[in-house]
Design a protein around this motif. Structure first.
Motif, PDB file in Angstrom:
ATOM      1  N   GLU A 187      26.621  43.033  35.599  1.00 46.79           N
ATOM      2  CA  GLU A 187      26.666  44.358  34.976  1.00 46.79           C
ATOM      3  C   GLU A 187      27.179  45.403  35.961  1.00 46.79           C
ATOM      4  O   GLU A 187      27.920  46.321  35.584  1.00 46.79           O
ATOM      5  N   GLN A 188      26.785  45.305  37.233  1.00 48.77           N
ATOM      6  CA  GLN A 188      27.292  46.215  38.252  1.00 48.77           C
ATOM      7  C   GLN A 188      28.805  46.071  38.401  1.00 48.77           C
ATOM      8  O   GLN A 188      29.527  47.058  38.551  1.00 48.77           O
ATOM      9  N   MET A 189      29.284  44.837  38.324  1.00 49.11           N
ATOM     10  CA  MET A 189      30.714  44.590  38.505  1.00 49.11           C
ATOM     11  C   MET A 189      31.531  45.187  37.364  1.00 49.11           C
ATOM     12  O   MET A 189      32.501  45.922  37.601  1.00 49.11           O
ATOM     13  N   VAL A 190      31.162  44.866  36.121  1.00 55.84           N
ATOM     14  CA  VAL A 190      32.019  45.229  34.994  1.00 55.84           C
ATOM     15  C   VAL A 190      31.762  46.639  34.499  1.00 55.84           C
ATOM     16  O   VAL A 190      32.664  47.275  33.937  1.00 55.84           O
ATOM     17  N   GLU A 191      30.554  47.170  34.688  1.00 52.19           N
ATOM     18  CA  GLU A 191      30.228  48.485  34.149  1.00 52.19           C
ATOM     19  C   GLU A 191      30.320  49.572  35.210  1.00 52.19           C
ATOM     20  O   GLU A 191      31.014  50.576  35.028  1.00 52.19           O
ATOM     21  N   ALA A 234      33.121  42.944  24.887  1.00 51.75           N
ATOM     22  CA  ALA A 234      32.782  44.176  25.594  1.00 51.75           C
ATOM     23  C   ALA A 234      33.246  44.132  27.049  1.00 51.75           C
ATOM     24  O   ALA A 234      33.491  45.170  27.661  1.00 51.75           O
ATOM     25  N   THR A 235      33.365  42.957  27.615  1.00 52.62           N
ATOM     26  CA  THR A 235      33.748  42.819  29.019  1.00 52.62           C
ATOM     27  C   THR A 235      35.242  42.633  29.192  1.00 52.62           C
ATOM     28  O   THR A 235      35.857  43.274  30.043  1.00 52.62           O
ATOM     29  N   PHE A 236      35.837  41.786  28.380  1.00 54.65           N
ATOM     30  CA  PHE A 236      37.220  41.393  28.616  1.00 54.65           C
ATOM     31  C   PHE A 236      38.212  42.090  27.693  1.00 54.65           C
ATOM     32  O   PHE A 236      39.411  41.952  27.865  1.00 54.65           O
ATOM     33  N   GLY A 237      37.733  42.821  26.687  1.00 53.97           N
ATOM     34  CA  GLY A 237      38.640  43.520  25.801  1.00 53.97           C
ATOM     35  C   GLY A 237      39.379  42.579  24.874  1.00 53.97           C
ATOM     36  O   GLY A 237      39.027  41.422  24.703  1.00 53.97           O
ATOM     37  N   PHE A 259      29.913  33.230  38.365  1.00 45.37           N
ATOM     38  CA  PHE A 259      28.765  33.866  37.710  1.00 45.37           C
ATOM     39  C   PHE A 259      28.146  32.935  36.674  1.00 45.37           C
ATOM     40  O   PHE A 259      26.915  32.889  36.539  1.00 45.37           O
ATOM     41  N   ALA A 260      28.972  32.210  35.931  1.00 47.19           N
ATOM     42  CA  ALA A 260      28.415  31.289  34.935  1.00 47.19           C
ATOM     43  C   ALA A 260      27.624  30.175  35.612  1.00 47.19           C
ATOM     44  O   ALA A 260      26.524  29.813  35.166  1.00 47.19           O
TER      45      ALA A 260
END
Length: 737
Positions: free
Chosen positions: A256-260, A298-301, A274-275
């Motif tokens: 969440e820190q990375m993508v948001e 929401a992450t990759f569009g 990460f997986a």
């Protein structure tokens, strides 16, 4: 050159084009992640944007097959930094040492002996500082002071080489890495992504292997780098995720820190890291949602191909990791769909690893028939594994199917049929079975209700010279338990050491379960062997069950019961002392077994002492430190003590215990009263048995059929029953008789 369909994104012409290839519309490196650049860090290829001239980058020069190439490429600045760093002149050297900032810019050939000695002394000091009782923590902001000679080493030489030399004087704790990074910044060394990546990798594999804290240190290093304005990138987060995976720490917050917060778009390598870390932390739902469910959008569009196939194109292993997570969730149909999406996204067909992962996932979902179908599909596609791994996974699926329905003969028969199909396919393909193959087949035979086959498989292993391990012997012991082959089981354990296999606490416990209750002597010998072997009994108690009870407590309870059957009351005492010696208090089941065992040995006082220690009144003070460690007496405990007193001709004490338990608010059950009735009937005391029956009727407890029949038999054998009836003054007893 600009990106096009032939050459892909704009790589420098000096970089060999065979280092990348097209896969489902995306670009990826065919070598491991630590050897070459991530595509979106070179040119953001998913957006079709090429690197601009003058963009500041960081890389390590290397050579492969006689050709130069750059690895670990990291974009440091965007197009706005154009011209700040002119291209290197022909013949010049580019690399980490050349780019070092600070007072030491001259590149050194290697560490001298004097420098190594200084680093050893420095490492010993840091090790002693961080191993002290008042050692600083990774998050307390300490800055490690670096002497000038040490600064020169860090500025002029490779970071890993310098740290390895420092570790020669004593292992530098992983908790010191954040302080070291702060010290380097304070000395004037510009923090770079390459330097941070090296430190993060040491958090994952830092010696000694059993040193913990790497996950927290990785989080701290990332936070410090973010605080000084370092630009985050997927390589850094990949290394940090690997550090979290090494300690099975959940990576969800870091994701969440990375993508948001940082706005970093993860590449294929980061997704896989990460997986995999989430799977080790058992965050299976998150993996399924983030990489297969709705959360991926929401992450990759909006991805060009849509669905999971577009995401799986980022890295060929990502789909396999998602299949593994879905298997852990027992969502076999979703695992098949993810596998098919991954195959759609790939330019190459699925390999043996992908098929094996899917077969394993289907086995966890108790879909053995589908697992065998995937095995046959793998064979039809011409995919061959190096060993019997895929066949072993199919056999394990059959075993799980049989285990999931132990009361269904049809399912168990189906599991056997599927098992034979897998074995036949393995034989037809000329794949030599290993010990895992035999162990899995034995497990399937026991689970499907045909344990007799295990002995033949065990003999075939010997004939084929396949090495047998501890799991093999455990499976054979399970078959011995099911077939009641007690002597075979005892001899099996005795011969283990002759084959160079040391029995563990798992072996001794299973032998105890196999021999109980017919061979109490063998149970006692197995317990004593487990106790006498260094650390085996201790390790047994360290294993905790789902209910929070140590496995060793169950072993001790069985041993106490066996010692009672063998008439060895001292053995029961030794078991109780063993439990306390290991820092535990006997639980209710062990105490109840000890009461009955002392009774069998005619040690009534010892049995009553155990009951008194369990009495609820002794635990009245809930604030007492030991109150929670002593189990309270229950109706089972009192019933056991009553039976001990009654069978040892102390009926008065038995009736007194009955009065005491009623006074303490513990309601006697049918077993309690039946114990008194049956014991009095066995002694020919008809009046005593009837008095117990009266109390039983007053309490509203129905008499069981065994007690009723035994009382009738005694009454029929009693001579002069009429005079006895006249002598009974209790009208209620006379009416009952």
């Amino acid at each position: 050159p600009p990106p096009n369909e032939d050459t892909g994104p704009g790589f420098d012409s000096q970089l060999p084009q065979d280092t990348i290839r097209r896969r489902g519309g995306g670009w990826y490196d065919r070598r491991p992640s630590d050897l070459f650049a991530h595509a979106n860090q070179l040119s953001a290829s998913s957006r079709g944007t090429a690197l601009q001239p003058g963009t500041r980058v960081e890389f390590t020069p290397s050579e492969r097959n006689g050709r130069a190439y750059a690895r670990n490429i990291v974009v440091l600045d965007g197009a706005d930094a154009r011209g700040a760093f002119p291209p290197a002149q022909p013949g010049s050297t580019s690399g980490h040492n050349k780019r070092s900032s600070g007072p030491y810019r001259q590149q050194a050939e290697g560490l001298s002996e004097a420098q190594r000695g200084a680093l050893r002394e420095f490492g010993a000091g840091v090790s002693a500082r961080y191993k002290a009782t008042n050692a600083p923590r990774a998050d307390d902001g300490e800055v490690l002071e670096l002497p000038p000679a040490i600064q020169r080493c860090f500025f002029e030489h490779n970071l890993n080489e310098v740290l390895e030399a420092a570790c020669d004087g004593g292992e530098v704790p992983v908790a010191a890495l954040p302080a070291l990074a702060r010290g380097l910044r304070a000395a004037g060394k510009r923090p770079t992504s390459k330097m941070l990546t090296m430190l993060l990798k040491r958090c994952r594999s830092y010696p000694p292997r059993n040193q913990s804290g790497g996950a927290a240190v990785a989080v701290r290093l990332m936070a410090d780098a973010r605080a000084v304005g370092m630009r985050m990138n997927p390589i850094l987060y990949t290394a940090a995720a690997n550090a979290l995976a090494a300690e099975r720490v959940s990576p969800v917050a870091m994701w969440e820190q990375m993508v948001e917060a940082d706005g970093v778009r993860p590449d294929g390598f980061a997704c896989v890291a990460f997986a995999a870390a989430a799977i080790k932390a058992r965050e299976y739902e998150w993996v399924a949602a983030a990489f297969y469910g709705e959360e991926q959008w929401a992450t990759f569009g909006a991805l060009p191909f849509g669905g999971a196939a577009a995401l799986f194109a980022a890295h060929p292993v990502l789909g396999t990791v998602v299949v593994q997570a879905l298997g852990r969730l027992r969502r076999g149909h979703d695992a098949i769909a993810a596998f098919e999406a991954c195959a759609e996204a790939a330019c190459d067909p699925p390999d043996a690893f992908a098929y094996t992962t899917l077969i394993t996932a289907l086995g966890r979902s108790e879909m053995a028939e589908e697992a065998i179908e995937q095995l046959m599909a793998m064979r039809a596609a011409g995919v061959r594994a190096k060993g019997p791994v895929a066949y072993n996974a199919a056999m394990d699926a059959c075993a799980r199917l049989a285990e999931g329905a132990p009361s269904s003969p049809e399912v168990r028969e189906q599991a056997l049929v599927l098992l034979e199909r897998a074995a036949t396919a393995m034989e037809d393909d000329g794949v030599r079975p290993n010990n895992i193959t035999y162990n899995t087949a034995m497990h399937a035979c026991v689970a499907s209700g045909t344990p007799a086959r295990v002995f033949a498989l065990f003999e075939r292993m010997r004939e084929a010279a396949v090495p047998r391990d501890i799991t093999t012997y455990l499976q054979v012991l399970q078959a011995c338990r099911a077939e009641r082959q007690l002597d075979y089981a005892i001899g099996l354990v005795e011969n283990m050491e002759a084959e160079g296999i040391r029995p563990t606490h798992w072996v001794y416990d299973l032998l105890m379960r196999t021999c109980y209750p017919e061979r109490a002597d063998a149970v006692c010998e197995a317990y004593e062997s487990m106790r006498d072997r260094d650390g085996e009994l201790e390790e047994r108690f360290r294993q905790i069950g789902t209910d929070g009870t140590p496995f060793g407590m169950n072993s001790a309870t069985m041993a106490a019961a066996a010692y009672g059957d063998a008439g060895n009351w001292r053995g029961v005492l030794d078991v109780m002392r063993d439990v306390r010696r290991l820092g535990y208090e006997p639980d209710e089941y062990l105490c109840n077994a000890a009461i009955l065992s002392f009774g069998k040995c005619r040690q009534v006082e010892l049995a009553l002492n155990v009951l008194h220690a369990m009495r609820k009144g002794d635990n009245a003070d809930d604030d007492a430190p030991d109150a929670s460690r002593v189990p309270a007496a229950t109706v089972v405990s009192y019933t056991a003590a009553i039976a001990v007193c009654a069978k040892n001709e102390r009926m008065g004490d038995a009736l007194g215990l009955l009065d005491r338990m009623e006074a303490e608010g513990i309601e006697p059950n049918a077993k309690t009263y039946s114990t008194l009735v049956q014991q009095a009937a066995e002694e020919g005391d008809v009046v005593g048995a009837l008095e117990s029956l009266v109390r039983m009727r007053r309490a509203g407890v129905p008499m069981d059929e065994a007690s009723r029949q035994q009382l009738l038999d005694v009454c029929n054998k009693t001579e002069a029953l009429a005079p006895m009836l006249d002598s009974i003054g209790n009208l209620e007893v006379r009416n009952l008789l």
